[in-house]
Write a protein that holds these residues in place. Structure first.
Motif, short mmCIF file in Angstrom:
data_model
loop_
_atom_site.label_atom_id
_atom_site.label_comp_id
_atom_site.label_asym_id
_atom_site.label_seq_id
_atom_site.Cartn_x
_atom_site.Cartn_y
_atom_site.Cartn_z
N UNK A 57 25.60 9.11 29.03
CA UNK A 57 24.57 9.48 30.12
C UNK A 57 24.63 10.78 30.38
N UNK A 58 22.74 10.63 30.60
CA UNK A 58 22.21 12.33 30.63
C UNK A 58 21.20 11.95 32.23
N UNK A 59 20.73 13.37 32.27
CA UNK A 59 19.39 13.11 33.57
C UNK A 59 19.53 15.02 32.95
N UNK A 60 17.92 15.15 33.35
CA UNK A 60 17.59 16.32 32.82
C UNK A 60 16.51 16.75 33.87
N UNK A 61 16.41 18.25 34.09
CA UNK A 61 14.81 18.29 34.82
C UNK A 61 14.16 20.30 34.73
N UNK A 62 13.01 20.34 34.82
CA UNK A 62 12.24 21.61 34.05
C UNK A 62 12.55 22.61 35.50
N UNK A 63 12.76 23.41 35.27
CA UNK A 63 12.61 24.72 36.04
C UNK A 63 11.57 25.89 35.42
#
Length: 437
Positions: A57-63
């Protein structure tokens, strides 16, 4: 000499990633910070967890780093990924199966004696796929626990009752809880172990399992008595906690039992339309007779909410909540596609108002939240695989909810649930010390 490009600078620096605390209860927030980056540098933060079923399972976000070359997840806005905006815990609640995984899964912890292990990593640039083929600039492994240090787990096989009892650290006595899940059946321990981590003796009760041929009203009374009679429990301060069909059980016991009296009840995503006046298998057989009211969405997921509509007007067809004498907290999402919980709550309020006991009722209704309102930061599942009890039919059940509003509902309701339990189960105002991990 020409100035170095930002990519060249990035290669000469060693970004520092911190996740604090690295070991915590699942309902605690963490603080994720990336430092030692070039100013205004694009990065992707990524979370990865391998479930007990070996699925990823994964999540990701751009900063984009600030003028000091730092990213603070709780303060800075994600500009893309599985969530956007300022979301301190988005790397957890927006998790989803990695591309190519089995469809319609649901992430649930089975062994609460071990942690949920999540790896947080930072990648150069704004990445949306292929994380396993790339090398992160930095990674930190975190542990998320349902069971705090010192909590005891005890198997219960007593008087025909099956379940698991969790005791908080210390001598007590403590308030007690009987914890009931829904129509999926079996034994789920994670909420009870978390309640024990917050100072409540809690028993996760097994029912509707494949090993149990039948249980009835008396089974739940005996289970309540087992909690009540434990030497570390305050006998007059035992409540019930139900989700979905567990709500029907809790309300029936509170309204009808002559043997046990819950001090309070918390009911999530349930209804009063299924009184426990027959053995459970018979109740489920009657529920399945309403199959003509079930609908399919455009993805062939089953929508079950219409099976109890319209809400019966005859009081004999419902749990008589007019007889409730204990405080009741109802928690619902207005996008629940499994049960007409909002309509049920309105009718419960009407019945209690007419009986003069509406002052005992507190209702929380969350916009765009679905059926499975779990402890905070649990990933949202709009639909998942489900085995219909009785028929053993395998279906994909539509639970409802939108990810961000549902995540907000889980976090807000959990804090209010704990406050409700402390108010009504502790004998006087008390500060409950959370066990340190």
């Amino acid at each position: 000499m020409e100035p170095m490009s930002s990519s060249s600078v990035a290669r000469t620096l060693s970004p520092v990633l911190s996740v604090l605390p690295t070991r915590a209860l699942v309902d605690e927030r963490f603080r994720v910070v990336v430092a030692n980056l070039p100013p205004w540098f694009p990065v992707t933060l990524h979370s990865l967890h391998q479930s007990e079923d070996k699925d990823y399972w994964e999540a990701y976000a751009h900063y984009v780093s600030n003028d000091r070359g730092a990213v603070t997840v709780s303060d800075d806005a994600s500009v893309g990924g599985t969530y956007t905006g300022k979301e301190a815990m988005g790397l957890l609640w927006s998790m989803r199966p990695v591309p190519g995984s089995r469809k319609d899964q649901r992430l649930r912890k089975v062994d609460v004696c071990t942690p949920i292990v999540v790896t947080i990593s930072v990648y150069r640039g704004h990445v949306a796929e292929g994380f396993q083929e790339q090398t992160p600039m930095a990674s930190v492994v975190t542990e998320r626990w349902y069971m705090a240090p010192g909590v005891q787990r005890i198997d219960i096989r007593e008087r025909g009752v099956k379940g698991t009892l969790f005791l908080p650290p210390g001598l007590g006595p403590f308030p007690g809880m009987l914890d009931l899940w829904g129509g999926g059946g079996g034994l789920a321990e994670y909420r009870s172990s978390l309640l024990a981590s917050h100072g409540f003796v809690s028993m996760a009760l097994e029912y509707l399992s494949t090993e149990q041929q039948e249980v009835d009203f008396n089974y739940f009374e005996k289970a309540f008595s087992i909690v009540q009679e434990h030497p570390q429990v305050m006998k007059d301060r035992v409540g019930m906690f139900g989700l979905s069909f567990g709500t029907s059980v809790s309300l029936t016991i509170a309204a009808s039992s002559k043997l046990v009296s819950p001090r309070c009840c918390v009911c999530i995503s349930g209804t009063h339309v299924y009184p426990l006046n027959k053995p459970l298998l018979e109740i489920y057989a009657n529920m399945n007779k309403e199959a003509d009211k079930k609908r399919l969405d455009d993805q062939n997921c089953i929508i079950w909410r219409d099976t109890i509509l319209p809400i019966p007007s005859d009081p004999e067809e419902k749990i008589d909540v007019r007889r409730l004498k204990c405080p009741l907290l109802l928690v619902n999402g207005d996008d629940d596609q499994n049960l007409a919980t909002v309509e049920s709550a309105e009718d419960i309020a009407k019945m209690m108002r007419e009986a003069g006991n509406e002052h005992l009722l507190t209702t929380l209704t969350y916009p765009n939240a679905g059926h499975l309102i779990e402890p905070p930061y649990t990933p949202h599942f709009r639909a998942s695989n489900f085995i219909v009890h009785g028929t053993r039919e395998k279906v994909v059940m539509l639970w409802g909810g939108q990810t961000k509003p549902h995540a907000d509902a889980q976090e807000d309701s959990w804090g209010k649930i704990l406050a409700f339990l402390r108010q009504h189960l502790y004998p006087s105002p008390v500060t409950v010390l959370k066990a340190k991990m």
